[in-house]
Design a protein around this motif. Structure first.
Motif, PDB file in Angstrom:
ATOM      1  N   VAL A  53       0.845  -1.201   0.000  1.00 49.73           N
ATOM      2  CA  VAL A  53       0.000   0.000   0.000  1.00 49.73           C
ATOM      3  C   VAL A  53       0.881   1.252   0.000  1.00 49.73           C
ATOM      4  CG1 VAL A  53      -1.678   1.335   1.348  1.00 49.73           C
ATOM      5  CG2 VAL A  53      -2.015  -1.118   1.029  1.00 49.73           C
ATOM      6  N   ILE A  54       1.946   1.237   0.787  1.00 51.81           N
ATOM      7  CA  ILE A  54       2.866   2.379   0.803  1.00 51.81           C
ATOM      8  C   ILE A  54       3.500   2.571  -0.573  1.00 51.81           C
ATOM      9  CG2 ILE A  54       5.099   3.196   1.685  1.00 51.81           C
ATOM     10  CD1 ILE A  54       4.235   2.042   4.431  1.00 51.81           C
ATOM     11  N   SER A  55       3.958   1.504  -1.182  1.00 48.94           N
ATOM     12  CA  SER A  55       4.584   1.602  -2.512  1.00 48.94           C
ATOM     13  C   SER A  55       3.610   2.134  -3.556  1.00 48.94           C
ATOM     14  CB  SER A  55       5.096   0.234  -2.952  1.00 48.94           C
ATOM     15  OG  SER A  55       6.157  -0.180  -2.155  1.00 48.94           O
ATOM     16  N   ALA A  56       2.370   1.699  -3.494  1.00 47.27           N
ATOM     17  CA  ALA A  56       1.385   2.099  -4.498  1.00 47.27           C
ATOM     18  C   ALA A  56       0.866   3.519  -4.294  1.00 47.27           C
ATOM     19  CB  ALA A  56       0.207   1.126  -4.485  1.00 47.27           C
ATOM     20  N   ASN A  57       1.090   4.081  -3.112  1.00 44.98           N
ATOM     21  CA  ASN A  57       0.518   5.399  -2.806  1.00 44.98           C
ATOM     22  C   ASN A  57       1.567   6.405  -2.356  1.00 44.98           C
ATOM     23  OD1 ASN A  57      -2.569   4.979  -2.948  1.00 44.98           O
ATOM     24  ND2 ASN A  57      -1.812   3.198  -1.820  1.00 44.98           N
ATOM     25  N   ARG A  58       2.757   6.267  -2.867  1.00 42.63           N
ATOM     26  CA  ARG A  58       3.850   7.173  -2.460  1.00 42.63           C
ATOM     27  C   ARG A  58       3.500   8.642  -2.671  1.00 42.63           C
ATOM     28  NH1 ARG A  58       7.910   4.553  -0.580  1.00 42.63           N
ATOM     29  NH2 ARG A  58       8.576   2.555  -1.388  1.00 42.63           N
ATOM     30  N   ASP A  59       2.725   8.942  -3.696  1.00 42.26           N
ATOM     31  CA  ASP A  59       2.386  10.329  -4.013  1.00 42.26           C
ATOM     32  C   ASP A  59       1.043  10.754  -3.428  1.00 42.26           C
ATOM     33  OD1 ASP A  59       4.740  10.583  -5.497  1.00 42.26           O
ATOM     34  OD2 ASP A  59       3.774   9.781  -7.292  1.00 42.26           O
ATOM     35  N   ASP A  60       0.385   9.867  -2.710  1.00 37.50           N
ATOM     36  CA  ASP A  60      -0.935  10.173  -2.141  1.00 37.50           C
ATOM     37  C   ASP A  60      -0.869   9.973  -0.625  1.00 37.50           C
ATOM     38  OD1 ASP A  60      -3.571  10.530  -1.521  1.00 37.50           O
ATOM     39  OD2 ASP A  60      -4.326   8.918  -2.787  1.00 37.50           O
ATOM     40  N   LYS A  61      -0.328  10.962   0.037  1.00 40.61           N
ATOM     41  CA  LYS A  61      -0.116  10.850   1.485  1.00 40.61           C
ATOM     42  C   LYS A  61      -1.426  10.720   2.251  1.00 40.61           C
ATOM     43  CE  LYS A  61       4.250  11.416   0.808  1.00 40.61           C
ATOM     44  NZ  LYS A  61       4.897  10.317   0.201  1.00 40.61           N
ATOM     45  N   SER A  62      -2.505  11.314   1.763  1.00 42.97           N
ATOM     46  CA  SER A  62      -3.769  11.229   2.496  1.00 42.97           C
ATOM     47  C   SER A  62      -4.291   9.793   2.536  1.00 42.97           C
ATOM     48  CB  SER A  62      -4.824  12.162   1.894  1.00 42.97           C
ATOM     49  OG  SER A  62      -5.157  11.767   0.581  1.00 42.97           O
ATOM     50  N   THR A  63      -4.097   9.046   1.452  1.00 39.66           N
ATOM     51  CA  THR A  63      -4.498   7.635   1.446  1.00 39.66           C
ATOM     52  C   THR A  63      -3.673   6.847   2.444  1.00 39.66           C
ATOM     53  OG1 THR A  63      -5.267   7.684  -0.841  1.00 39.66           O
ATOM     54  CG2 THR A  63      -4.628   5.543   0.034  1.00 39.66           C
ATOM     55  N   LEU A  64      -2.385   7.119   2.491  1.00 38.95           N
ATOM     56  CA  LEU A  64      -1.521   6.414   3.446  1.00 38.95           C
ATOM     57  C   LEU A  64      -1.930   6.722   4.883  1.00 38.95           C
ATOM     58  CD1 LEU A  64       2.012   6.863   1.846  1.00 38.95           C
ATOM     59  CD2 LEU A  64       0.614   4.795   1.942  1.00 38.95           C
ATOM     60  N   VAL A  65      -2.209   7.975   5.164  1.00 36.60           N
ATOM     61  CA  VAL A  65      -2.600   8.357   6.520  1.00 36.60           C
ATOM     62  C   VAL A  65      -3.907   7.674   6.901  1.00 36.60           C
ATOM     63  CG1 VAL A  65      -3.382  10.291   7.952  1.00 36.60           C
ATOM     64  CG2 VAL A  65      -1.346  10.537   6.538  1.00 36.60           C
ATOM     65  N   ARG A  66      -4.882   7.658   6.003  1.00 37.73           N
ATOM     66  CA  ARG A  66      -6.167   6.994   6.291  1.00 37.73           C
ATOM     67  C   ARG A  66      -5.988   5.515   6.562  1.00 37.73           C
ATOM     68  NH1 ARG A  66      -9.704   8.151   1.385  1.00 37.73           N
ATOM     69  NH2 ARG A  66     -11.005   6.531   2.282  1.00 37.73           N
ATOM     70  N   ALA A  67      -5.253   4.844   5.691  1.00 33.94           N
ATOM     71  CA  ALA A  67      -5.072   3.394   5.815  1.00 33.94           C
ATOM     72  C   ALA A  67      -4.329   3.040   7.098  1.00 33.94           C
ATOM     73  CB  ALA A  67      -4.326   2.851   4.598  1.00 33.94           C
ATOM     74  N   LEU A  68      -3.271   3.759   7.384  1.00 30.55           N
ATOM     75  CA  LEU A  68      -2.462   3.436   8.560  1.00 30.55           C
ATOM     76  C   LEU A  68      -3.120   3.877   9.856  1.00 30.55           C
ATOM     77  CD1 LEU A  68       1.072   4.190   7.095  1.00 30.55           C
ATOM     78  CD2 LEU A  68      -0.051   1.970   7.372  1.00 30.55           C
ATOM     79  N   SER A  69      -3.901   4.945   9.824  1.00 40.16           N
ATOM     80  CA  SER A  69      -4.604   5.395  11.033  1.00 40.16           C
ATOM     81  C   SER A  69      -5.645   4.372  11.460  1.00 40.16           C
ATOM     82  CB  SER A  69      -5.285   6.742  10.795  1.00 40.16           C
ATOM     83  OG  SER A  69      -4.315   7.739  10.610  1.00 40.16           O
ATOM     84  N   GLU A  70      -6.376   3.835  10.513  1.00 41.44           N
ATOM     85  CA  GLU A  70      -7.374   2.816  10.840  1.00 41.44           C
ATOM     86  C   GLU A  70      -6.699   1.559  11.382  1.00 41.44           C
ATOM     87  OE1 GLU A  70      -9.882   2.199   7.441  1.00 41.44           O
ATOM     88  OE2 GLU A  70     -10.420   4.314   7.335  1.00 41.44           O
ATOM     89  N   LEU A  71      -5.602   1.191  10.789  1.00 37.60           N
ATOM     90  CA  LEU A  71      -4.869   0.003  11.228  1.00 37.60           C
ATOM     91  C   LEU A  71      -4.330   0.187  12.643  1.00 37.60           C
ATOM     92  CD1 LEU A  71      -3.788  -2.798  10.454  1.00 37.60           C
ATOM     93  CD2 LEU A  71      -1.754  -1.639   9.568  1.00 37.60           C
TER      94      LEU A  71
END
Length: 92
Positions: A53-71
């Motif tokens: 997920v991190i590799s696929a969303n390197r340029d989309d920090k908001s997606t990373l924050v959402r995914a990791l915050s829920e986790l």
């Protein structure tokens, strides 16, 4: 006879978040059932999924924050449950 390859899953944007949520649901379910073997297995899968997920969303920090915050919430519950189990073991 022919071999058909399965396409690689897409982990960009919402697809990555959906994959993380599916894993979170399974992890929460295993935790509720106290299926520690499955929790360990899903934890190992989670490490790989996070990397993808991190590799696929390197340029989309908001997606990373959402995914990791829920986790983070799921793992907070897991840690709390482990602490309860240890407390119970020491009490007996």
């Amino acid at each position: 006879m022919s071999i058909q390859l399965v396409p690689n899953p897409d982990y960009c944007g919402e697809a990555g978040i959906c994959a993380m949520r599916a894993l979170q649901r399974e992890l929460s379910k295993a935790l509720q059932q106290e299926d520690w073997e499955k929790v360990r297995h899903l934890d190992r899968i989670c490490v790989l999924l996070i990397d993808r997920v991190i590799s696929a969303n390197r340029d989309d920090k908001s997606t990373l924050v959402r995914a990791l915050s829920e986790l983070k919430g799921v793992y907070a519950g897991l840690i709390a449950e482990c602490q309860r189990e240890v407390t119970l073991l020491h009490a007996t």
